[in-house]
Write a protein that holds these residues in place. Structure first.
Motif, short mmCIF file in Angstrom:
data_model
loop_
_atom_site.label_atom_id
_atom_site.label_comp_id
_atom_site.label_asym_id
_atom_site.label_seq_id
_atom_site.Cartn_x
_atom_site.Cartn_y
_atom_site.Cartn_z
N UNK A 123 -0.65 -4.27 6.46
CA UNK A 123 0.81 -4.34 6.42
C UNK A 123 1.28 -5.34 5.36
N UNK A 124 0.65 -6.52 5.33
CA UNK A 124 1.06 -7.56 4.37
C UNK A 124 0.89 -7.11 2.94
N UNK A 125 -0.24 -6.46 2.64
CA UNK A 125 -0.48 -5.97 1.28
C UNK A 125 0.54 -4.90 0.90
N UNK A 126 0.86 -4.05 1.85
CA UNK A 126 1.83 -2.98 1.59
C UNK A 126 3.21 -3.56 1.27
N UNK A 127 3.64 -4.53 2.08
CA UNK A 127 4.95 -5.16 1.87
C UNK A 127 4.98 -5.87 0.52
N UNK A 128 3.89 -6.58 0.19
CA UNK A 128 3.82 -7.28 -1.10
C UNK A 128 3.89 -6.30 -2.26
N UNK A 129 3.18 -5.18 -2.13
CA UNK A 129 3.20 -4.15 -3.19
C UNK A 129 4.60 -3.56 -3.34
N UNK A 130 5.26 -3.30 -2.22
CA UNK A 130 6.61 -2.73 -2.28
C UNK A 130 7.60 -3.73 -2.89
N UNK A 131 7.44 -5.00 -2.59
CA UNK A 131 8.32 -6.01 -3.18
C UNK A 131 8.15 -6.05 -4.69
N UNK A 132 6.92 -5.91 -5.17
CA UNK A 132 6.68 -5.88 -6.61
C UNK A 132 7.36 -4.67 -7.24
N UNK A 133 7.25 -3.50 -6.59
CA UNK A 133 7.92 -2.30 -7.09
C UNK A 133 9.44 -2.50 -7.11
N UNK A 134 9.96 -3.13 -6.05
CA UNK A 134 11.39 -3.38 -5.95
C UNK A 134 11.88 -4.27 -7.08
N UNK A 135 11.10 -5.28 -7.42
CA UNK A 135 11.48 -6.18 -8.51
C UNK A 135 11.53 -5.44 -9.85
N UNK A 136 10.55 -4.54 -10.06
CA UNK A 136 10.53 -3.76 -11.30
C UNK A 136 11.77 -2.87 -11.38
N UNK A 137 12.07 -2.18 -10.27
CA UNK A 137 13.25 -1.30 -10.24
C UNK A 137 14.52 -2.12 -10.43
N UNK A 138 14.58 -3.28 -9.80
CA UNK A 138 15.77 -4.14 -9.91
C UNK A 138 15.98 -4.59 -11.35
#
Length: 350
Positions: A1-16
């Motif tokens: 779960x932690x790795x998934x959330x961290x990966x999604x946060x990285x994707x979110x930053x790129x999109x942002x």
């Protein structure tokens, strides 16, 4: 779960970053020169001091002041990537300092005469208060009503609720608002038609909340009514599908109590498609409603957004757009995590 959330946060930053760059470029295409406006204001305020200068000296004075403001705001260059970096706060200004979003500089509102972060505080508080109350009311009514309609499918009660919800779902929100103002204000005289408090009042404590709730009652009733139709039908359809599942028939065959079948087994399965809508509702409390806020004279986020667009107050618009993008990205992450908590078949870590 932690790795998934961290990966999604990285994707979110790129999109942002990508979306913020696009929005910055779009709004910078609009003719709006803050440095020129400030330099012109200085020139007008110092007319007496500049009276003895020649036309050429006045021009030189203005150009110097104009350049100073350009350096202050980071617009002395036409390189948009440099200006974007300064706006974000990752590229230094002319004097080597940093003064962007990362440093807490969210822009200045010329229409409201204040920093953006200050001028949106009151509208955001109003929007959050109104939308939280209406969302809680709507969910508190529509979820039990949708479950009851699904359990009593095709009964007179179910058909009556469907007719009622179709009317609420079909009518445009502004028509519903006008109709409710006519009924509750003009005919019955129960509520004031617009505003958020009694003009000229200075209530405190319980008197303040009593006065505020009196003015917010009609907008809350209208917003709840408008949202009831879609949500009730959505819960009903989801519950009907859940009640037709094999596991529900098995639970009933085992002699499980009907309440346990409905609320422990069927409702949890029905909740999965509803999660997206419910979380979206709660995230939408920050956005405000342009129709309701204008119809009822409420000082909220939707109103300040449209007013800023009309008056070309683009620092406010750009910040609000960026805020909404961030809320949308965060909402998608929250929805995915909740899916994993609601449905054990979903593994968000994979």
């Amino acid at each position: 779960m932690g790795k998934y959330v961290l990966k999604r946060i990285c994707y979110m930053l790129v999109v942002l970053v990508i979306l913020s760059l696009l929005m910055f470029l779009i709004y910078n295409l609009v003719p709006n020169n803050r440095a020129y406006t400030d330099a012109k204001d200085d020139e007008n305020s110092q007319k007496q001091a500049l009276k003895g200068l020649t036309a050429e000296e006045k021009k030189d004075w203005f150009q110097k002041r104009y350049f100073e403001y350009q350096c202050k705001y980071g617009t002395e260059t036409n390189n948009m990537l440099v200006r974007y970096g300064r706006w974000v706060g990752i590229y230094p200004l002319y004097d080597g300092s940093f003064n962007g979003l990362l440093q807490g500089n969210f822009g200045y509102s010329y229409e409201l005469k204040g920093d953006v972060i200050d001028v949106i505080q009151e509208p955001m508080k109003n929007t959050i208060l109104i939308n939280i109350l209406s969302t809680i009311l709507a969910l508190g009514i529509t979820i039990p009503l949708g479950i009851l309609c699904a359990v009593k499918k095709n009964s007179k009660f179910d058909r009556g609720v469907q007719v009622f919800t179709i009317i609420g779902y079909s009518l445009p929100t502004f028509i519903t608002a006008i109709l409710f103002i006519w009924i509750f204000c003009s005919l019955l005289g129960w509520f004031p038609p617009s505003g958020m408090k009694t003009p000229g009042s200075n209530f405190e404590g319980w008197a303040y909340w009593k006065d505020t709730l009196k003015y917010l009652a009609l907008p809350l009733i209208t917003m709840t009514f408008c949202s009831m139709g879609g949500m009730t039908r959505y819960v009903r359809a989801s519950m009907i599908d859940a009640l037709s599942m094999d596991c529900i028939r098995t639970a009933r065959a085992k002699g499980v109590k009907e309440k346990a079948v409905i609320y422990s087994h069927a409702w949890r399965n029905a909740l999965i498609p509803i999660v997206t809508l419910v979380v979206g509702w709660f995230l939408g409390i920050f956005a405000g409603s342009l129709v309701f806020e204008n119809m009822f004279g409420l000082n909220g986020m939707g109103k300040i957004m449209i007013d800023s667009l009309r008056k070309t107050d683009f620092d406010v618009v750009l910040f609000l757009q960026l805020f909404y993008v961030g809320m949308s990205l965060l909402g998608n992450l929250i929805i995915d995590i909740i899916y994993g908590l609601v449905d054990p078949r979903v593994r968000v870590g994979k």
